[in-house]
Design a protein around this motif. Sequence first.
Motif, PDB file in Angstrom:
ATOM      1  N   VAL A 317       0.831  -1.209   0.000  1.00 56.20           N
ATOM      2  CA  VAL A 317       0.000   0.000   0.000  1.00 56.20           C
ATOM      3  C   VAL A 317       0.862   1.255   0.000  1.00 56.20           C
ATOM      4  CG1 VAL A 317      -1.632   1.351   1.374  1.00 56.20           C
ATOM      5  CG2 VAL A 317      -1.975  -1.111   1.093  1.00 56.20           C
ATOM      6  N   ILE A 318       1.926   1.245   0.818  1.00 56.55           N
ATOM      7  CA  ILE A 318       2.814   2.414   0.874  1.00 56.55           C
ATOM      8  C   ILE A 318       3.498   2.643  -0.468  1.00 56.55           C
ATOM      9  CG2 ILE A 318       4.941   3.319   1.891  1.00 56.55           C
ATOM     10  CD1 ILE A 318       4.125   2.030   4.521  1.00 56.55           C
ATOM     11  N   LYS A 319       4.007   1.562  -1.066  1.00 62.28           N
ATOM     12  CA  LYS A 319       4.661   1.702  -2.371  1.00 62.28           C
ATOM     13  C   LYS A 319       3.675   2.170  -3.427  1.00 62.28           C
ATOM     14  CE  LYS A 319       8.419  -1.643  -1.771  1.00 62.28           C
ATOM     15  NZ  LYS A 319       9.010  -2.917  -2.254  1.00 62.28           N
ATOM     16  N   ALA A 320       2.465   1.581  -3.421  1.00 62.89           N
ATOM     17  CA  ALA A 320       1.452   1.980  -4.398  1.00 62.89           C
ATOM     18  C   ALA A 320       1.067   3.445  -4.213  1.00 62.89           C
ATOM     19  CB  ALA A 320       0.218   1.087  -4.258  1.00 62.89           C
ATOM     20  N   THR A 321       0.971   3.879  -2.945  1.00 61.35           N
ATOM     21  CA  THR A 321       0.631   5.273  -2.673  1.00 61.35           C
ATOM     22  C   THR A 321       1.717   6.214  -3.175  1.00 61.35           C
ATOM     23  OG1 THR A 321      -0.587   4.596  -0.694  1.00 61.35           O
ATOM     24  CG2 THR A 321       0.033   6.917  -0.854  1.00 61.35           C
ATOM     25  N   VAL A 322       2.982   5.850  -2.910  1.00 62.93           N
ATOM     26  CA  VAL A 322       4.101   6.690  -3.350  1.00 62.93           C
ATOM     27  C   VAL A 322       4.135   6.796  -4.869  1.00 62.93           C
ATOM     28  CG1 VAL A 322       6.612   6.868  -3.483  1.00 62.93           C
ATOM     29  CG2 VAL A 322       5.526   6.272  -1.321  1.00 62.93           C
ATOM     30  N   PHE A 323       4.037   5.639  -5.556  1.00 64.87           N
ATOM     31  CA  PHE A 323       4.057   5.651  -7.024  1.00 64.87           C
ATOM     32  C   PHE A 323       2.839   6.375  -7.578  1.00 64.87           C
ATOM     33  CE2 PHE A 323       6.932   1.890  -6.595  1.00 64.87           C
ATOM     34  CZ  PHE A 323       8.009   2.446  -7.266  1.00 64.87           C
ATOM     35  N   GLY A 324       1.698   6.200  -6.898  1.00 60.77           N
ATOM     36  CA  GLY A 324       0.491   6.898  -7.336  1.00 60.77           C
ATOM     37  C   GLY A 324       0.631   8.403  -7.237  1.00 60.77           C
ATOM     38  N   TYR A 328       0.575  10.898 -10.319  1.00 60.28           N
ATOM     39  CA  TYR A 328      -0.403  11.985 -10.377  1.00 60.28           C
ATOM     40  C   TYR A 328       0.296  13.339 -10.492  1.00 60.28           C
ATOM     41  CZ  TYR A 328      -4.197  15.100  -9.005  1.00 60.28           C
ATOM     42  OH  TYR A 328      -5.120  16.114  -8.974  1.00 60.28           O
ATOM     43  N   GLY A 329       1.422  13.472  -9.768  1.00 61.37           N
ATOM     44  CA  GLY A 329       2.187  14.722  -9.850  1.00 61.37           C
ATOM     45  C   GLY A 329       2.714  14.967 -11.253  1.00 61.37           C
ATOM     46  N   CYS A 330       3.246  13.878 -11.866  1.00 58.78           N
ATOM     47  CA  CYS A 330       3.737  14.014 -13.248  1.00 58.78           C
ATOM     48  C   CYS A 330       2.601  14.375 -14.200  1.00 58.78           C
ATOM     49  CB  CYS A 330       4.398  12.705 -13.697  1.00 58.78           C
ATOM     50  SG  CYS A 330       5.930  12.314 -12.811  1.00 58.78           S
ATOM     51  N   TYR A 331       1.420  13.751 -13.977  1.00 60.56           N
ATOM     52  CA  TYR A 331       0.259  14.042 -14.827  1.00 60.56           C
ATOM     53  C   TYR A 331      -0.157  15.500 -14.700  1.00 60.56           C
ATOM     54  CZ  TYR A 331      -4.705  14.369 -16.021  1.00 60.56           C
ATOM     55  OH  TYR A 331      -5.897  14.786 -16.519  1.00 60.56           O
ATOM     56  N   ARG A 332      -0.216  16.002 -13.449  1.00 55.47           N
ATOM     57  CA  ARG A 332      -0.633  17.391 -13.234  1.00 55.47           C
ATOM     58  C   ARG A 332       0.374  18.367 -13.824  1.00 55.47           C
ATOM     59  NH1 ARG A 332      -5.397  19.057 -12.435  1.00 55.47           N
ATOM     60  NH2 ARG A 332      -4.655  20.808 -11.157  1.00 55.47           N
ATOM     61  N   VAL A 333       1.649  18.073 -13.633  1.00 55.24           N
ATOM     62  CA  VAL A 333       2.688  18.944 -14.197  1.00 55.24           C
ATOM     63  C   VAL A 333       2.634  18.924 -15.719  1.00 55.24           C
ATOM     64  CG1 VAL A 333       5.188  19.244 -14.458  1.00 55.24           C
ATOM     65  CG2 VAL A 333       4.220  18.752 -12.209  1.00 55.24           C
ATOM     66  N   GLY A 334       2.457  17.726 -16.299  1.00 54.73           N
ATOM     67  CA  GLY A 334       2.380  17.615 -17.755  1.00 54.73           C
ATOM     68  C   GLY A 334       1.167  18.326 -18.317  1.00 54.73           C
TER      69      GLY A 334
END
Length: 361
Positions: A317-324, A328-334
């Motif tokens: 869950v922690i890894k999935a949250t971090v990657f998520g 999402y950050g990359c998507y918003r920046v893009g």
Amino acid sequence: MSSSDAQEDDQKETSDESPNISDADAFKILLEMKMKKRQKKPNLPSTVTELVTEEGSKVFVVGTAHFSDSSKRDVVKTIQEVQPDVVVVELCQYRVSMLKMDEKTLLKEAKEINLEKLQQAIKQNGVMSGLMQMLLLKVSAHITEQLGMAPGGEFREAFKEAGKVPFCKFHLGDRPIPVTFKRAIAALSFWQKVKLAWGLCFLSDPISKDDVEKCKQKDLLEQMMAEMIGEFPDLHRTIVSERDIYLTYMLKQAAKRIELPGASETEPRKCIPSVVVGVVGMGHVPGIEKNWNTDLNIHEIMSVPPPSTSSKVVRFVIKATVFGLVGYGCYRVGQRTFQFVLSMPTTQHCLQRLTEIRPRH
């Protein structure tokens, strides 16, 4: 011949006539000096417990509070009185750096809990154990902030005083902290971990120096932990009881008889009982006394159980949250970058020219 030349010749003759002292003789001389300084009936603080091994070696266990000036004085007085052969402290190799750091630096380090420390703890101990270690550091930082005093002062005093005693060795006597945290985490269910973490996160009770001194019969940090983990007997077993066994084992190992050098290679070497000073939290003293006369095997308490299903789920869950979050950050920046590029006059002009171009028939 001048007077200076005559004086040099006299000094040379004297030095030639003086006998060479062997290493064994030098050792004996320094040992005799140490024995004369060692008190036969030492005047020890009330916080010291004397234990004796089957071989006749003496172990003086100083029970301390980790945030106490009085404990520092108790340690100094005990080492000066008994002139030990070995000093054992409740530290492991992962915490040995505090011995050579000054109080100001330690105070700053103890108060600062940042992302870098969290990453280091997770890398060293795993996700769950690393998070638990950081929560326990938060407890220590809370006490540090309340008292304005860095932890482990008694260990630094023990290290300094041991260096002043001839032939005194300095041993680390605590179980490695990664083993302790991994065994502690493995002993808890998922909801117990959540409940304990919640209690540690919201610790904010004020602490005075008088509270510390009142806790000389039970170390402050360990008392606070005991109050929080009282409903988790398995956690108390791994953090306190198992370490009592490990500390006892290390103290007994340090109390082996000392082998003295013989006068010659053919002469059999003589062994004498040793004197050891142990510096541990007051909460560990009853457990050390309890385990002193028993045969100890530390192999079982040094093993690290495999990760539980809940630990694997939490790690996922922690890894999935971090990657998520990263995704999402990359998507918003893009997305914002694309919108910004489209809004530029040059881009607008190019798009307009493209729409004006008609395909030729």
